[in-house]
Design an enzyme around this catalytic site. Structure first.
Site, PDB file in Angstrom:
ATOM      1  N   GLU A   1      13.872  -3.618  12.676  1.00  0.00           N
ATOM      2  CA  GLU A   1      13.585  -2.244  13.150  1.00  0.00           C
ATOM      3  C   GLU A   1      14.048  -2.071  14.583  1.00  0.00           C
ATOM      4  OE1 GLU A   1       9.592  -0.715  12.954  1.00  0.00           O
ATOM      5  OE2 GLU A   1       9.683  -0.523  10.785  1.00  0.00           O
TER       6      GLU A   1
ATOM      7  N   ASP B   1       9.017   5.280   7.803  1.00  0.00           N
ATOM      8  CA  ASP B   1       8.386   4.838   9.041  1.00  0.00           C
ATOM      9  C   ASP B   1       7.235   5.790   9.325  1.00  0.00           C
ATOM     10  OD1 ASP B   1       8.743   2.762  11.163  1.00  0.00           O
ATOM     11  OD2 ASP B   1       8.461   4.554  12.385  1.00  0.00           O
ATOM     12  N   SER B   2       6.060   5.226   9.546  1.00  0.00           N
ATOM     13  CA  SER B   2       4.896   6.096   9.717  1.00  0.00           C
ATOM     14  C   SER B   2       4.043   5.588  10.857  1.00  0.00           C
ATOM     15  CB  SER B   2       4.095   6.133   8.423  1.00  0.00           C
ATOM     16  OG  SER B   2       3.838   4.826   7.977  1.00  0.00           O
TER      17      SER B   2
ATOM     18  N   TYR C   1      -5.072   2.009   9.160  1.00  0.00           N
ATOM     19  CA  TYR C   1      -6.056   2.808   9.896  1.00  0.00           C
ATOM     20  C   TYR C   1      -6.914   3.709   8.989  1.00  0.00           C
ATOM     21  CZ  TYR C   1      -3.158   1.465  13.923  1.00  0.00           C
ATOM     22  OH  TYR C   1      -2.471   0.752  14.886  1.00  0.00           O
TER      23      TYR C   1
ATOM     24  N   GLY D   1       0.845  -1.206   0.000  1.00  0.00           N
ATOM     25  CA  GLY D   1       0.000   0.000   0.000  1.00  0.00           C
ATOM     26  C   GLY D   1       0.872   1.244   0.000  1.00  0.00           C
TER      27      GLY D   1
HETATM   28  P1  IMP Z   1       5.557   1.015   9.705  1.00  0.00           P
HETATM   29  O1  IMP Z   1       5.857   2.377   9.186  1.00  0.00           O
HETATM   30  O2  IMP Z   1       5.761  -0.040   8.683  1.00  0.00           O
HETATM   31  O3  IMP Z   1       6.214   0.741  11.014  1.00  0.00           O
HETATM   32  O4  IMP Z   1       3.997   0.895   9.952  1.00  0.00           O
HETATM   33  C1  IMP Z   1       3.209   1.958  10.251  1.00  0.00           C
HETATM   34  C2  IMP Z   1       1.783   1.489  10.500  1.00  0.00           C
HETATM   35  O5  IMP Z   1       1.004   2.668  10.667  1.00  0.00           O
HETATM   36  C3  IMP Z   1       1.154   0.731   9.340  1.00  0.00           C
HETATM   37  O6  IMP Z   1       1.267  -0.645   9.469  1.00  0.00           O
HETATM   38  C4  IMP Z   1      -0.310   1.157   9.429  1.00  0.00           C
HETATM   39  O7  IMP Z   1      -0.978   0.352  10.371  1.00  0.00           O
HETATM   40  C5  IMP Z   1      -0.193   2.570   9.971  1.00  0.00           C
HETATM   41  N1  IMP Z   1      -0.168   3.530   8.847  1.00  0.00           N
HETATM   42  C6  IMP Z   1       0.893   4.217   8.355  1.00  0.00           C
HETATM   43  N2  IMP Z   1       0.545   4.980   7.314  1.00  0.00           N
HETATM   44  C7  IMP Z   1      -0.771   4.742   7.137  1.00  0.00           C
HETATM   45  C8  IMP Z   1      -1.702   5.223   6.175  1.00  0.00           C
HETATM   46  O8  IMP Z   1      -1.406   5.983   5.241  1.00  0.00           O
HETATM   47  N3  IMP Z   1      -2.953   4.765   6.322  1.00  0.00           N
HETATM   48  C9  IMP Z   1      -3.343   3.912   7.296  1.00  0.00           C
HETATM   49  N4  IMP Z   1      -2.513   3.416   8.191  1.00  0.00           N
HETATM   50  C10 IMP Z   1      -1.218   3.834   8.114  1.00  0.00           C
END
Ligand code: IMP
Length: 185
Positions: A36, A65-66, A139, A11
């Protein structure tokens, strides 16, 4: 110009590919398993992951990372968003924070082995009262972005109901735009 995006999240990759095309940057998907680090800071996590990935792949790359940050819950789930999503899902967050202010933040860390830069983007909004929509990922079905007059539906629909809003105002889009401008230079 070609740069690798190291992520296990398709995604995220699809969104980044579309946005960076506008800057003439083609990205390649690398699904490397990255260890991580644990930190409350998305910037620290992204930087460490970019260094780790570069040591393995030895090519220009970026990671992202988000997370979702809810101020009334002391910024929970924040940098632990992926883990919390797996454990509680959107239903769990609704029980804790329906109607509360929230924001998404994204931090991109880029390195080519010499340069190392980070770029952050955020979008403010609130948690919906129920799960709505089928687009996007994570989310998105419970996040209603702030009202932006020039973007239709912002302020009342979730990102999952109108995924095109993400192309206009998401945290990822804002971080990627900064990154795109840097790379173009
Ligand atoms: P990471 O950056 O892979 O550690 O994961 C961040 C998590 O935050 C993701 O698995 C989602 O659950 C959530 N997340 C980050 N960006 C989005 C977005 O654009 N939409 C919905 N959920 C997000």
């Amino acid at each position: 110009m070609q740069i690798s995006f190291v992520t296990g999240n398709l995604g995220k990759f699809a969104e980044a590919e579309k946005i960076l095309k506008h800057f003439g940057v083609n990205i390649v998907h690398r699904n490397l398993s990255v260890d991580e680090i644990r930190s409350d800071s998305t910037e620290e996590v992204a930087n460490a992951s970019a260094r780790f990935a570069h040591a393995k792949l030895e090519e220009p790359l970026f990671v992202e990372d988000s997370g979702l940050f809810i101020p009334s819950l002391n910024d929970f789930p924040g940098a632990y968003s992926a883990w919390v999503f797996r454990k509680l899902g959107n239903e769990g967050i609704l029980k804790l924070a329906a109607g509360k202010e929230a924001e998404f933040r994204a931090c991109i860390a880029y390195t080519d082995g010499n340069a190392a830069e980070t770029f952050t983007g955020l979008v403010k909004g609130r948690i919906s009262e129920e799960i709505r929509g089928t687009g996007g990922f994570g989310y998105d079905p419970i996040f209603i972005p702030e009202n932006v007059p020039e973007v239709r539906h912002s302020g009342d629909k979730t990102f999952a109901e109108v995924p095109e809003m993400k192309g206009a105002l998401s945290h990822r889009k804002r971080a990627l735009e900064k990154f795109g401008k840097y790379i173009k230079k």
